[in-house]
Design an enzyme around this catalytic site. Structure first.
Site, PDB file in Angstrom:
ATOM      1  N   CYS A  90       0.830  -1.197   0.000  1.00 17.50           N
ATOM      2  CA  CYS A  90       0.000   0.000   0.000  1.00 17.50           C
ATOM      3  C   CYS A  90       0.878   1.267   0.000  1.00 17.50           C
ATOM      4  O   CYS A  90       1.539   1.537  -0.992  1.00 17.50           O
ATOM      5  CB  CYS A  90      -0.986  -0.027   1.162  1.00 17.50           C
ATOM      6  SG  CYS A  90      -2.385   1.085   0.914  1.00 17.50           S
ATOM      7  N   HIS A 176      -3.666  -5.307   0.274  1.00 18.55           N
ATOM      8  CA  HIS A 176      -3.159  -5.789   1.563  1.00 18.55           C
ATOM      9  C   HIS A 176      -3.311  -7.318   1.686  1.00 18.55           C
ATOM     10  O   HIS A 176      -4.244  -7.803   2.330  1.00 18.55           O
ATOM     11  CB  HIS A 176      -3.904  -5.126   2.718  1.00 18.55           C
ATOM     12  CG  HIS A 176      -3.540  -3.708   2.963  1.00 18.55           C
ATOM     13  ND1 HIS A 176      -2.453  -3.328   3.728  1.00 18.55           N
ATOM     14  CD2 HIS A 176      -4.112  -2.565   2.532  1.00 18.55           C
ATOM     15  CE1 HIS A 176      -2.383  -2.018   3.772  1.00 18.55           C
ATOM     16  NE2 HIS A 176      -3.369  -1.527   3.053  1.00 18.55           N
ATOM     17  N   GLU A 178      -1.407  -9.088   3.478  1.00 20.15           N
ATOM     18  CA  GLU A 178      -0.887  -9.456   4.801  1.00 20.15           C
ATOM     19  C   GLU A 178      -1.882  -9.240   5.934  1.00 20.15           C
ATOM     20  O   GLU A 178      -1.648  -9.695   7.068  1.00 20.15           O
ATOM     21  CB  GLU A 178       0.376  -8.625   5.078  1.00 20.15           C
ATOM     22  CG  GLU A 178       0.173  -7.246   5.696  1.00 20.15           C
ATOM     23  CD  GLU A 178      -0.589  -6.228   4.856  1.00 20.15           C
ATOM     24  OE1 GLU A 178      -0.908  -5.151   5.393  1.00 20.15           O
ATOM     25  OE2 GLU A 178      -0.877  -6.507   3.673  1.00 20.15           O
TER      26      GLU A 178
END
Length: 236
Positions: A90, A176, A178
């Site tokens: 990001c 994202h 993660e």
């Protein structure tokens, strides 16, 4: 010999998340350096075996309001110039793009929620192939132009630039993969409460999306990271 991963963190609840286990399994010793730490973006940018730059709710172009951004971009410029293994998520991806000479700017929309990527040919032959058909978490309002020499790996229905690679060692992820989507996802909902309210996004609906898609995303993200580390030559 233990490998080292330096993680640049901008807000406390955006951490390595589901990337942590694959990195530990690959033999990494992990050190966080957070905004506000005296040693943030100090030292030799080429020293860590791996650099991970996480997300945050500021824009790359807001240097006047957030002076640390200039120092961070200089740190990253040295890192990526050497093609040392680096992942950005990001804001991290946008910072890498900027360090490579690309333009980062507001997209005009808030892309927040879970949806699937459309992989390019380059993306389908990259570690991102594990994310094909998986709903990933998007949470951003900015985008970037593709850095010179980089390959665009993925797009979404709303934003063309969702991931890029420069060779095998530099990876930028606008989305994202993660993000932890179990009870820890509540930290995201609270931490970004003002942004969600301004964008008229229902946190209850987002929470349900996280519960629905979280397991598949976590598994796919781990496989993606494992393969990327192997391709970069920095796996166990």
């Amino acid at each position: 010999m233990t490998k080292t991963a330096l993680v640049l963190q901008h807000v406390h609840f955006e951490d390595l998340g589901s990337f942590l286990e694959p990195l530990l399994a690959a033999g990494y010793s992990i050190r966080y350096s957070s905004v506000g730490d005296a040693d943030f973006c100090s030292g030799d940018p080429l020293a860590p075996d791996l650099l991970v730059v996480l997300g945050g709710p500021v824009g790359v172009y807001e240097e006047e309001a957030y002076p640390f951004l200039a120092a961070q971009r200089a740190f990253l410029a040295a890192r990526v110039a050497s093609r040392s293994p680096t992942i950005g998520v990001c804001l991290g991806a946008q910072l890498i793009a900027s360090a490579l000479g690309a333009r980062v700017f507001p997209s005009g929309i808030k892309e927040i929620g879970f949806s699937r990527l459309t992989l390019t040919d380059a993306g389908r032959s990259s570690p991102l192939r594990h994310l094909d058909g998986v709903d990933v978490l998007h949470w951003h309002g900015d985008t970037y132009t593709l850095p010179s020499g980089a390959a665009n790996l993925a797009s979404s229905a709303l934003v063309e630039q969702q991931a890029f690679a420069l060779g095998r060692n530099i990876l930028g992820l606008q989305f994202h993969p993660e993000a932890e989507t179990d009870q820890r996802f509540e930290r995201w909902l609270v931490g970004h409460a003002a942004e969600l309210a301004a964008a008229k996004i229902d946190p209850a609906a987002l929470r349900l999306e996280a519960q629905k898609h979280g397991k598949a995303l976590k598994d796919a993200a781990a496989l993606m990271l494992r393969d990327w580390l192997a391709a970069a030559g920095i796996a166990r």
